[in-house]
Scaffold this active site. Structure first.
Site, PDB file in Angstrom:
ATOM      1  N   TYR A   1       0.647  -1.242  -0.156  1.00 38.47           N
ATOM      2  CA  TYR A   1      -0.214   0.127   0.213  1.00 38.47           C
ATOM      3  C   TYR A   1       0.689   1.269  -0.077  1.00 38.47           C
ATOM      4  CZ  TYR A   1      -3.792  -3.163   1.501  1.00 38.47           C
ATOM      5  OH  TYR A   1      -4.623  -4.130   1.436  1.00 38.47           O
TER       6      TYR A   1
ATOM      7  N   LYS B   1       3.540 -15.278   3.018  1.00 40.07           N
ATOM      8  CA  LYS B   1       3.468 -16.208   1.917  1.00 40.07           C
ATOM      9  C   LYS B   1       5.066 -16.387   1.536  1.00 40.07           C
ATOM     10  CE  LYS B   1       1.079 -18.052  -1.453  1.00 40.07           C
ATOM     11  NZ  LYS B   1       0.307 -19.200  -1.238  1.00 40.07           N
TER      12      LYS B   1
ATOM     13  N   ASP C   1      -2.840 -18.354   2.994  1.00 36.36           N
ATOM     14  CA  ASP C   1      -4.016 -19.043   2.545  1.00 36.36           C
ATOM     15  C   ASP C   1      -4.530 -20.206   3.537  1.00 36.36           C
ATOM     16  OD1 ASP C   1      -1.449 -19.964   1.888  1.00 36.36           O
ATOM     17  OD2 ASP C   1      -2.001 -21.034   0.093  1.00 36.36           O
TER      18      ASP C   1
ATOM     19  N   ASP D   1      -5.349  -6.658   6.323  1.00 40.03           N
ATOM     20  CA  ASP D   1      -6.330  -6.041   5.910  1.00 40.03           C
ATOM     21  C   ASP D   1      -7.578  -7.238   5.599  1.00 40.03           C
ATOM     22  OD1 ASP D   1      -8.129  -4.317   5.006  1.00 40.03           O
ATOM     23  OD2 ASP D   1      -7.206  -3.952   3.157  1.00 40.03           O
TER      24      ASP D   1
ATOM     25  N   ASP E   1     -10.764  -8.293   8.530  1.00 40.58           N
ATOM     26  CA  ASP E   1     -12.334  -8.364   8.104  1.00 40.58           C
ATOM     27  C   ASP E   1     -12.810  -9.730   8.106  1.00 40.58           C
ATOM     28  OD1 ASP E   1     -12.408  -5.749   7.982  1.00 40.58           O
ATOM     29  OD2 ASP E   1     -13.014  -5.902   5.737  1.00 40.58           O
TER      30      ASP E   1
END
Ligand code: NAD
Length: 358
Positions: free
Chosen positions: A138, A186, A218, A242, A246
């Site tokens: 980001y 990852k 994952d 992020d 959620d």
């Protein structure tokens, strides 16, 4: 010792919910000094800028910041877009105050556990997602670009010190909880993830009382749905955090009740932080006394725990919230059959009363 709290109520339901959190903090202790300042649309209306310098100066001079929410339809068309409350207030607040560690607890509240999309006790959980907030894909420079109409590039950069400082905050938080960190990355694909894993692994021996393990993102997304109770602290980078925060929030079944903290470096031995509900300014119910103040009240409890190192006082607030919900007292957003419907201020008052009783 007096503690100075900057109170930025903001827009929409912000002033209503923040008012109730301040009421609760005043019941907890008389040692808090509150100083209010404008932010967001309210500040724009007043002086033409959503993040006045005087508000930033107040935050810097305070021990912690309590924020409501900013934005609303009235401000959506402001030009340039950088002057809109969400961009012009929230982003500078985070970057200027160096709030690099976003802490989002996701805890099933006993009285609301049937609201979880996971049936029965499968949705019962009490975890914290520790998300790196000012780095990664980001924020990397050069930022995103389109070389031609058909090629797009985003850059993900992490530097060692950025991983070290968020991991430090995670270890500290794990020590205030069940002392288990799952670091999520990852590493089978991304170089930034390999650096992330290397740094966390190197730091772990300095915190021998905290159990550290690593999980691919994952798998973590899957494990959260399979058995969320296995997690205590999930430590991860900006984008994974992020998404996972959620997902975890949704499993609690009560998005509107969730608090958050954004933490910076320790300041004179204490962690400086900004505390705010996860929800927005809810313009559809602003001023109607319908807003649920619990997310903001629980954010105030986080302030006590993380910035003021007062776990006992935080627990008093959290237990008061549980007691009120167990008694069937509900604002409209979480109302169910047989419960008692109350307004924003009545909910704040009911929680404050439980604090007086404890
Ligand atoms: P929202 O969270 O404000 O509202 C979504 C829905 O949830 C609405 O129906 C609202 O009434 C309800 N809701 C939210 N909080 C509630 C509460 N405490 N009690 C009861 N019901 C509640 O999200 P939105 O509608 O997408 O955004 C509204 C404005 O808030 C926008 O301008 C957005 O940019 C801004 N926003 C600000 C922040 C922030 O300040 N951190 C975060 C998200 C959105």
């Amino acid at each position: 010792m007096s503690r100075k709290i900057a109170v930025l109520a903001g827009d929409g339901i912000g002033p209503e919910v923040v008012g109730e959190a301040v009421k609760v903090l005043k019941r907890i202790s008389s040692a808090f000094e509150f100083e209010h300042a404008l932010v967001g649309g309210a500040a724009y209306d007043d002086g033409g800028h959503p993040m006045p310098q005087s508000t930033l100066d107040l935050c810097r001079a305070s021990d912690a910041v309590l924020l409501g929410a900013v934005g609303g339809p009235k401000y959506d068309k402001i030009q340039p877009p950088e002057m809109r409350p969400e961009v012009g207030a929230l982003l500078p607040l985070r970057s200027e105050l160096n709030l690099y560690a976003n802490v989002r607890p996701a805890k099933t509240l006993n009285a609301l556990k049937d609201s979880s999309p996971l049936r029965g006790d499968r949705g019962v959980m009490d975890l914290v997602v520790m998300r790196e907030l000012t780095g990664g894909i980001y924020f990397a420079r050069p930022r995103e670009r389109r070389d031609d109409g058909n090629t797009a590039v985003d850059t993900c950069i992490y530097r060692r010190h950025e991983v070290v400082r968020i991991a430090e905050r995670a270890f500290e938080i794990a020590r205030q909880r069940r002392r288990e960190i799952v670091s999520v990355d990852k590493a089978n694909v991304l170089e930034t993830s390999r650096l992330w894993r290397e740094v966390v692994t190197e730091m772990a021996p300095s915190y021998p009382d905290v159990k550290v393990s690593h999980m691919l993102v994952d798998n973590c997304a899957m494990q959260l749905v399979r058995d969320p109770s296995q997690f205590d602290v999930i430590l991860t980078e900006n984008m994974f955090g992020d998404i996972l925060s959620d997902e975890a929030s949704m499993i609690t079944g009560s998005l509107g009740l969730l608090p958050s903290a954004s933490l910076s470096d320790p300041k004179e031995g204490r962690v400086f932080g900004l505390y705010e509900p996860v929800h927005g300014s809810a313009p559809d119910i602003a001023g109607l006394g319908k807003a649920n103040p619990i997310a903001t009240i629980l954010s105030a409890a986080m302030m006590l725990r993380y910035s003021f190192d007062d776990d006992a006082a935080a627990l008093v607030i959290e237990n008061a919230v549980d007691a009120v919900l167990d008694a069937g007292i509900r604002t409209a957003d979480i109302m169910s059959e047989g419960c008692q419907l109350v307004s924003t201020s009545e909910m704040g008052e009911a929680i404050s009363q439980r604090i007086l009783l404890s």
